[in-house]
Design a protein around this motif. Structure first.
Motif, PDB file in Angstrom:
ATOM      1  N   THR A 134       0.821  -1.215   0.000  1.00 38.04           N
ATOM      2  CA  THR A 134       0.000   0.000   0.000  1.00 38.04           C
ATOM      3  C   THR A 134       0.850   1.258   0.000  1.00 38.04           C
ATOM      4  OG1 THR A 134      -1.683  -1.209   1.257  1.00 38.04           O
ATOM      5  CG2 THR A 134      -1.889   1.186   1.174  1.00 38.04           C
ATOM      6  N   THR A 135       1.902   1.268   0.793  1.00 34.91           N
ATOM      7  CA  THR A 135       2.773   2.446   0.870  1.00 34.91           C
ATOM      8  C   THR A 135       3.357   2.783  -0.491  1.00 34.91           C
ATOM      9  OG1 THR A 135       3.334   1.997   3.178  1.00 34.91           O
ATOM     10  CG2 THR A 135       4.835   3.408   1.953  1.00 34.91           C
ATOM     11  N   ALA A 136       3.893   1.783  -1.167  1.00 37.80           N
ATOM     12  CA  ALA A 136       4.454   2.003  -2.499  1.00 37.80           C
ATOM     13  C   ALA A 136       3.377   2.475  -3.465  1.00 37.80           C
ATOM     14  CB  ALA A 136       5.112   0.729  -3.016  1.00 37.80           C
ATOM     15  N   SER A 137       2.201   1.891  -3.381  1.00 39.89           N
ATOM     16  CA  SER A 137       1.108   2.261  -4.283  1.00 39.89           C
ATOM     17  C   SER A 137       0.747   3.736  -4.138  1.00 39.89           C
ATOM     18  CB  SER A 137      -0.122   1.395  -4.006  1.00 39.89           C
ATOM     19  OG  SER A 137       0.141   0.030  -4.251  1.00 39.89           O
ATOM     20  N   LEU A 138       0.600   4.192  -2.887  1.00 35.38           N
ATOM     21  CA  LEU A 138       0.247   5.593  -2.647  1.00 35.38           C
ATOM     22  C   LEU A 138       1.356   6.529  -3.092  1.00 35.38           C
ATOM     23  CD1 LEU A 138      -1.413   5.079   0.848  1.00 35.38           C
ATOM     24  CD2 LEU A 138      -2.602   5.647  -1.286  1.00 35.38           C
ATOM     25  N   ASN A 139       2.594   6.116  -2.898  1.00 34.40           N
ATOM     26  CA  ASN A 139       3.712   6.931  -3.362  1.00 34.40           C
ATOM     27  C   ASN A 139       3.754   7.023  -4.877  1.00 34.40           C
ATOM     28  OD1 ASN A 139       5.973   7.941  -1.289  1.00 34.40           O
ATOM     29  ND2 ASN A 139       4.940   6.163  -0.415  1.00 34.40           N
ATOM     30  N   TRP A 140       3.423   5.931  -5.561  1.00 36.60           N
ATOM     31  CA  TRP A 140       3.369   5.968  -7.025  1.00 36.60           C
ATOM     32  C   TRP A 140       2.352   7.005  -7.498  1.00 36.60           C
ATOM     33  CZ3 TRP A 140       3.582   0.559  -9.812  1.00 36.60           C
ATOM     34  CH2 TRP A 140       4.826  -0.043  -9.558  1.00 36.60           C
ATOM     35  N   ILE A 141       1.182   7.033  -6.849  1.00 37.47           N
ATOM     36  CA  ILE A 141       0.157   7.996  -7.270  1.00 37.47           C
ATOM     37  C   ILE A 141       0.639   9.423  -7.029  1.00 37.47           C
ATOM     38  CG2 ILE A 141      -2.246   8.719  -7.026  1.00 37.47           C
ATOM     39  CD1 ILE A 141      -2.724   5.963  -5.648  1.00 37.47           C
ATOM     40  N   ALA A 142       1.175   9.669  -5.835  1.00 38.32           N
ATOM     41  CA  ALA A 142       1.625  11.024  -5.510  1.00 38.32           C
ATOM     42  C   ALA A 142       2.732  11.473  -6.453  1.00 38.32           C
ATOM     43  CB  ALA A 142       2.095  11.081  -4.059  1.00 38.32           C
ATOM     44  N   ARG A 143       3.634  10.560  -6.788  1.00 33.10           N
ATOM     45  CA  ARG A 143       4.751  10.907  -7.670  1.00 33.10           C
ATOM     46  C   ARG A 143       4.314  11.024  -9.131  1.00 33.10           C
ATOM     47  NH1 ARG A 143       9.417  13.542  -6.908  1.00 33.10           N
ATOM     48  NH2 ARG A 143      10.362  12.932  -4.940  1.00 33.10           N
ATOM     49  N   SER A 144       3.564  10.058  -9.593  1.00 35.16           N
ATOM     50  CA  SER A 144       3.236  10.011 -11.013  1.00 35.16           C
ATOM     51  C   SER A 144       2.072  10.930 -11.363  1.00 35.16           C
ATOM     52  CB  SER A 144       2.914   8.576 -11.433  1.00 35.16           C
ATOM     53  OG  SER A 144       2.713   8.496 -12.822  1.00 35.16           O
ATOM     54  N   PHE A 145       0.912  10.685 -10.749  1.00 29.95           N
ATOM     55  CA  PHE A 145      -0.228  11.560 -11.006  1.00 29.95           C
ATOM     56  C   PHE A 145       0.047  12.954 -10.447  1.00 29.95           C
ATOM     57  CE2 PHE A 145      -4.067  13.763  -9.889  1.00 29.95           C
ATOM     58  CZ  PHE A 145      -4.892  13.570 -10.984  1.00 29.95           C
ATOM     59  N   GLY A 146       0.509  13.003  -9.202  1.00 24.74           N
ATOM     60  CA  GLY A 146       0.683  14.291  -8.534  1.00 24.74           C
ATOM     61  C   GLY A 146       1.648  15.217  -9.231  1.00 24.74           C
ATOM     62  N   ASP A 147       2.809  14.695  -9.604  1.00 17.92           N
ATOM     63  CA  ASP A 147       3.813  15.559 -10.228  1.00 17.92           C
ATOM     64  C   ASP A 147       3.362  16.079 -11.590  1.00 17.92           C
ATOM     65  OD1 ASP A 147       5.414  15.280  -8.051  1.00 17.92           O
ATOM     66  OD2 ASP A 147       7.000  14.146  -9.037  1.00 17.92           O
ATOM     67  N   ARG A 148       2.485  15.330 -12.243  1.00 16.18           N
ATOM     68  CA  ARG A 148       2.035  15.776 -13.564  1.00 16.18           C
ATOM     69  C   ARG A 148       0.818  16.695 -13.506  1.00 16.18           C
ATOM     70  NH1 ARG A 148       1.206  12.376 -19.203  1.00 16.18           N
ATOM     71  NH2 ARG A 148       0.414  14.147 -20.384  1.00 16.18           N
ATOM     72  N   PHE A 149      -0.122  16.379 -12.620  1.00 15.95           N
ATOM     73  CA  PHE A 149      -1.412  17.061 -12.686  1.00 15.95           C
ATOM     74  C   PHE A 149      -1.674  18.068 -11.562  1.00 15.95           C
ATOM     75  CE2 PHE A 149      -2.188  13.101 -15.083  1.00 15.95           C
ATOM     76  CZ  PHE A 149      -2.660  13.647 -16.264  1.00 15.95           C
ATOM     77  N   VAL A 150      -0.990  17.958 -10.441  1.00 13.40           N
ATOM     78  CA  VAL A 150      -1.218  18.893  -9.334  1.00 13.40           C
ATOM     79  C   VAL A 150      -0.378  20.146  -9.545  1.00 13.40           C
ATOM     80  CG1 VAL A 150      -0.996  19.257  -6.845  1.00 13.40           C
ATOM     81  CG2 VAL A 150      -1.821  17.054  -7.725  1.00 13.40           C
ATOM     82  N   GLN A 151      -1.015  21.301  -9.415  1.00 16.01           N
ATOM     83  CA  GLN A 151      -0.361  22.579  -9.663  1.00 16.01           C
ATOM     84  C   GLN A 151      -0.272  23.406  -8.379  1.00 16.01           C
ATOM     85  OE1 GLN A 151       0.880  22.990 -12.730  1.00 16.01           O
ATOM     86  NE2 GLN A 151      -0.091  21.041 -13.341  1.00 16.01           N
ATOM     87  N   ALA A 152       0.555  24.442  -8.403  1.00 16.09           N
ATOM     88  CA  ALA A 152       0.683  25.345  -7.264  1.00 16.09           C
ATOM     89  C   ALA A 152      -0.684  25.937  -6.914  1.00 16.09           C
ATOM     90  CB  ALA A 152       1.682  26.459  -7.572  1.00 16.09           C
ATOM     91  N   GLY A 153      -1.021  25.912  -5.635  1.00 18.17           N
ATOM     92  CA  GLY A 153      -2.302  26.435  -5.181  1.00 18.17           C
ATOM     93  C   GLY A 153      -3.428  25.425  -5.156  1.00 18.17           C
TER      94      GLY A 153
END
Length: 411
Positions: A93-112
Motif C-alpha cells: 500500500t505504501t508504495a502504491s500511494l507513493n506511485w500515485i503522488a509521484r506520477s499523477f501528482g507531479d504531472r497534474f497537481v499545480q501550485a495552489g
C-alpha cells in the motif's frame, strides 16, 4: 457462517505456545497469518517453477509468467475492476500511494491546488501527500472527525472545493475501527473535478470491495494483510489516468524499446513495473485470494462483527479502560484501540504478551490521529477470520490480569 475453530487449523503458526501459553494472535491489522495453501504455493513456486517472467521462452519461464499474470486476473476479479490493465503490482500500500503522488501528482497537481485527507490517515496516506504539497506548492487540508470518531461529512463538503485536485482517504481506519463512506466521498470529489484515492489496506481483507461501484480513481492495498505474502501489493487505477501518467521507476520489464538517448514504455500494466517483480509474492497473493473467496468476504465481515459485538462490551466493562472510536459494536470493525488506566500501552502489551496474547502498542503509524485524540499511544487488538470467541475471552481476562498485576504485582 465461519467455523473459526476449524479454520485456525489451516494456519500452522497459530498452533504454537508463546511464553508457556497457547498463542492468541490479535495483531491482524499489522499483518495476517498465512494458511497452509499459501505456504505450499510459495514453496512449490521456488521448488518447481522458479524463473523470471515475461522474458523467457523456456517451459519454466512460461509457467511462472502464466501463474503470475493469472494472479493479476484474480486481483481484477476480486475487486471487480474493469480490466487487468488497471491492476499494477507494487510492494504494498505504501508504495502504491507513493506511485500515485509521484506520477499523477507531479504531472497534474499545480501550485495552489488542494489535497484533502483526514485526521485518521495512516502515515502512508499522509507523508506522500505532504511531500507532493511541498514539491508543487499545493495546499494540504484535513477533514476533521466527529466525537464518535467518524469522518465529519459536513466538514468534508466544506474542505473539498473547486480548488481540490486530490482527495485521499482510508476506507477503514487502522485505529478507530470505522468505515468511511467512500462512494459518497467519491461523488463529492468528482463534483469538484478532483480525483479520489483510497487506502484500502484495512478494508479489502475484511469485506467485499467493488471499485467500479465506488467509482474511485485509485485504490491501494497490501497482500500481507489478507493472508498473502509480504512485499506484494496492488494499485488499482482507472485506465484513463494510468495511460496519461509516467512511470516512477525505470529499467527492465517496463520498456518497449531503448534507444541511446530516449526510450519508450511498454503497455499497461507493465509500463509501471520496472525490474524483476515479486513473482512468488504475486502468485502467493493469487492463492490467498482463492482462499478468501472460498470462505467468502461477506462471511468474514459478519464473523468479525460478531466477535466485536461479543468482546467490546466486555472490554468496556473493565474499570479504567478507554476504547477509542465508536462505542457501539455494530459501528465498529475488527480493530479495537484502547488504553488501560494510566499504564503505558507498551507495558500493557508486554503484559498481554506474557499471557500469550499478541497485540500491538504504539502510535500505529497514525501520529496525527493520536495527537487529535490527545494520547501518545494505544494498545490495539485486531481480529480476523481465524479468531474465536475463546480468543476474545483470553484478551479480556489478560487485560484484567494485567490490571491486577500493575496494582498488586502478581499475575
Amino acid at each position: 457462517m465461519i467455523n473459526a475453530q476449524k479454520l485456525r487449523q489451516e494456519f500452522p503458526i497459530l498452533e504454537q505456545v508463546v511464553n508457556d501459553e497457547a498463542l492468541v494472535y490479535l495483531d491482524n491489522a499489522a499483518t495476517t497469518q498465512k494458511p497452509e495453501a499459501v505456504l505450499q504455493t510459495l514453496e512449490n513456486y521456488y521448488r518447481k517453477e522458479n524463473a523470471n517472467v515475461h522474458r523467457g521462452v523456456h517451459t519454466l519461464a512460461q509457467r511462472a509468467t502464466q501463474k503470475y499474470e493469472t494472479a493479476r486476473e484474480k486481483v481484477c476479479q476480486f475487486i471487480h475492476a474493469e480490466k487487468t490493465e488497471e491492476i499494477l503490482f507494487t510492494k504494498g500500500t505504501t508504495a502504491s500511494l507513493n506511485w500515485i503522488a509521484r506520477s499523477f501528482g507531479d504531472r497534474f497537481v499545480q501550485a495552489g491546488d488542494e489535497i484533502v485527507i483526514s485526521y485518521m490517515e495512516h502515515h502512508s496516506n499522509i507523508v506522500a501527500w505532504q511531500q507532493l504539497a511541498k514539491r508543487k506548492k499545493a495546499v494540504l487540508k484535513y477533514i476533521p472527525l466527529t466525537k464518535k470518531g467518524f469522518l465529519d461529512m459536513e466538514e468534508a463538503k466544506k474542505q473539498i472545493t473547486n480548488k481540490t485536485a486530490v482527495v485521499a482517504i482510508t476506507h477503514a481506519s487502522n485505529v478507530l475501527g470505522v468505515l468511511n463512506p467512500i462512494a459518497e466521498l467519491t461523488n463529492l470529489a468528482h463534483l469538484h473535478q478532483a480525483i479520489m484515492v483510497v487506502d484500502g489496506a484495512q478494508a479489502v481483507p475484511h469485506m467485499p470491495v467493488n471499485v467500479k461501484e465506488l467509482d474511485v480513481d485509485f485504490y491501494a492495498f497490501s497482500g500481507h494483510k489478507m493472508c498473502g505474502p509480504t512485499g506484494i501489493g496492488v494499485l488499482y487505477g482507472k485506465q484513463e489516468w494510468l495511460e496519461q501518467m509516467e512511470p516512477v521507476e525505470f529499467g527492465g520489464e517496463m520498456i518497449n524499446f531503448v534507444h541511446l538517448y530516449e526510450s519508450t514504455w511498454a503497455d499497461l500494466p507493465w509500463k509501471f513495473e520496472a525490474g524483476t517483480p515479486n513473482i512468488a509474492g504475486g502468485i502467493g497473493l493469487g492463492e490467498a485470494i482463492d482462499y478468501l473467496d472460498k470462505i467468502g468476504l461477506v462471511e468474514i465481515f459478519q464473523h468479525e462483527k460478531e466477535l466485536v459485538s461479543y468482546v467490546l462490551p466486555k472490554l468496556q466493562a473493565i474499570e479504567g479502560l478507554t476504547v477509542y472510536g465508536p462505542q457501539d459494536p455494530y459501528e465498529h470493525t475488527g480493530v479495537i484501540a484502547f488504553n488501560l488506566d494510566d499504564l503505558h500501552p507498551h507495558d500493557v502489551a508486554t503484559a498481554l504478551d506474557m499471557q500469550g496474547v499478541a497485540t500491538r502498542a504504539g502510535h500505529h503509524c497514525a501520529q496525527p490521529l493520536l495527537q487529535y485524540l490527545g494520547v501518545a499511544a494505544t494498545v490495539r487488538a485486531s481480529f480476523y477470520l481465524y479468531n474465536t470467541k475463546e480468543d476474545a475471552d483470553r484478551l479480556v481476562e489478560a487485560v484484567k490480569e494485567t490490571k491486577e498485576f500493575f496494582k498488586y504485582g502478581t499475575f
